[in-house]
Scaffold this motif. Sequence first.
Motif, PDB file in Angstrom:
ATOM      1  N   ARG A  53       0.854  -1.193   0.000  1.00 13.67           N
ATOM      2  CA  ARG A  53       0.000   0.000   0.000  1.00 13.67           C
ATOM      3  C   ARG A  53       0.884   1.235   0.000  1.00 13.67           C
ATOM      4  NH1 ARG A  53      -4.958   2.050   0.649  1.00 13.67           N
ATOM      5  NH2 ARG A  53      -5.212   3.901   1.945  1.00 13.67           N
ATOM      6  N   GLY A  73      -2.197   3.279  -3.987  1.00 12.87           N
ATOM      7  CA  GLY A  73      -2.153   2.136  -4.889  1.00 12.87           C
ATOM      8  C   GLY A  73      -1.280   1.045  -4.330  1.00 12.87           C
ATOM      9  N   THR A  74      -1.205  -0.047  -5.083  1.00 16.13           N
ATOM     10  CA  THR A  74      -0.402  -1.188  -4.646  1.00 16.13           C
ATOM     11  C   THR A  74       1.090  -0.953  -4.842  1.00 16.13           C
ATOM     12  OG1 THR A  74      -0.694  -2.219  -6.810  1.00 16.13           O
ATOM     13  CG2 THR A  74      -2.254  -2.849  -5.073  1.00 16.13           C
ATOM     14  N   LEU A  77       3.672   3.567  -8.822  1.00 16.82           N
ATOM     15  CA  LEU A  77       3.084   3.998 -10.094  1.00 16.82           C
ATOM     16  C   LEU A  77       1.563   4.019 -10.030  1.00 16.82           C
ATOM     17  CD1 LEU A  77       3.748   4.955 -12.909  1.00 16.82           C
ATOM     18  CD2 LEU A  77       3.847   2.587 -13.642  1.00 16.82           C
ATOM     19  N   THR A  78       0.960   3.013  -9.428  1.00 15.00           N
ATOM     20  CA  THR A  78      -0.502   3.015  -9.326  1.00 15.00           C
ATOM     21  C   THR A  78      -0.980   4.121  -8.390  1.00 15.00           C
ATOM     22  OG1 THR A  78      -0.424   1.288  -7.633  1.00 15.00           O
ATOM     23  CG2 THR A  78      -0.821   0.575  -9.915  1.00 15.00           C
ATOM     24  N   ALA A  79      -0.187   4.455  -7.378  1.00 16.72           N
ATOM     25  CA  ALA A  79      -0.539   5.571  -6.494  1.00 16.72           C
ATOM     26  C   ALA A  79      -0.486   6.893  -7.262  1.00 16.72           C
ATOM     27  CB  ALA A  79       0.386   5.600  -5.283  1.00 16.72           C
ATOM     28  N   ALA A  81      -0.901   7.209 -10.546  1.00 16.69           N
ATOM     29  CA  ALA A  81      -2.029   7.180 -11.474  1.00 16.69           C
ATOM     30  C   ALA A  81      -3.322   7.549 -10.757  1.00 16.69           C
ATOM     31  CB  ALA A  81      -2.147   5.811 -12.127  1.00 16.69           C
ATOM     32  N   ASP A  82      -3.478   7.109  -9.524  1.00 15.35           N
ATOM     33  CA  ASP A  82      -4.660   7.450  -8.739  1.00 15.35           C
ATOM     34  C   ASP A  82      -4.719   8.952  -8.478  1.00 15.35           C
ATOM     35  OD1 ASP A  82      -7.018   6.688  -7.168  1.00 15.35           O
ATOM     36  OD2 ASP A  82      -5.787   7.183  -5.412  1.00 15.35           O
ATOM     37  N   THR A  85      -5.806  10.647 -11.661  1.00 17.13           N
ATOM     38  CA  THR A  85      -7.242  10.470 -11.845  1.00 17.13           C
ATOM     39  C   THR A  85      -8.012  11.459 -10.974  1.00 17.13           C
ATOM     40  OG1 THR A  85      -6.965   8.145 -12.416  1.00 17.13           O
ATOM     41  CG2 THR A  85      -9.151   8.820 -11.684  1.00 17.13           C
ATOM     42  N   THR A  91      -5.981   7.725 -16.191  1.00 17.07           N
ATOM     43  CA  THR A  91      -4.811   7.017 -16.705  1.00 17.07           C
ATOM     44  C   THR A  91      -5.033   5.530 -16.618  1.00 17.07           C
ATOM     45  OG1 THR A  91      -3.762   7.017 -14.546  1.00 17.07           O
ATOM     46  CG2 THR A  91      -3.226   8.848 -16.000  1.00 17.07           C
ATOM     47  N   GLU A  92      -4.274   4.807 -17.408  1.00 20.49           N
ATOM     48  CA  GLU A  92      -4.309   3.348 -17.383  1.00 20.49           C
ATOM     49  C   GLU A  92      -2.884   2.861 -17.454  1.00 20.49           C
ATOM     50  OE1 GLU A  92      -6.223  -0.373 -19.899  1.00 20.49           O
ATOM     51  OE2 GLU A  92      -6.386   1.651 -20.689  1.00 20.49           O
ATOM     52  N   ILE A  93      -2.543   1.957 -16.574  1.00 23.71           N
ATOM     53  CA  ILE A  93      -1.195   1.389 -16.563  1.00 23.71           C
ATOM     54  C   ILE A  93      -1.280   0.019 -17.212  1.00 23.71           C
ATOM     55  CG2 ILE A  93       0.699   0.587 -15.120  1.00 23.71           C
ATOM     56  CD1 ILE A  93      -0.216   2.684 -13.056  1.00 23.71           C
TER      57      ILE A  93
END
Length: 94
Positions: A53, A73-74, A77-79, A81-82, A85, A91-93
């Motif tokens: 996290r 995010g996990t 990068l996902t954090a 992207a969040d 957003t 965005t889409e990874i």
Amino acid sequence: MRPGFARLVQEVTDRSGREATPKELYDLFRAAYPADGEVRLDSWAVHEEAPGRHRFIGTLRTDDRTGGHEGTGTGPLTAFADALTGAGYVTEIL
């Protein structure tokens, strides 16, 4: 984006019968992927709050707006992207 853009370049060069110039490639890219506006990352940090996290905290500048944004995010990068957003840039990874 790379496979999709490669197909587009192939179609254009097949129709013209010649290689594209760097300027033509750039213009084709800008036409294929129009941007609503430039997004700049002024400052940022990522912290792992717990295993798997992550929290992204940063300042994004979009056109004439500058503001702080956070995302989770996990991974880092996902954090990020969040956070994008949350700023209105979906965005889409892959």
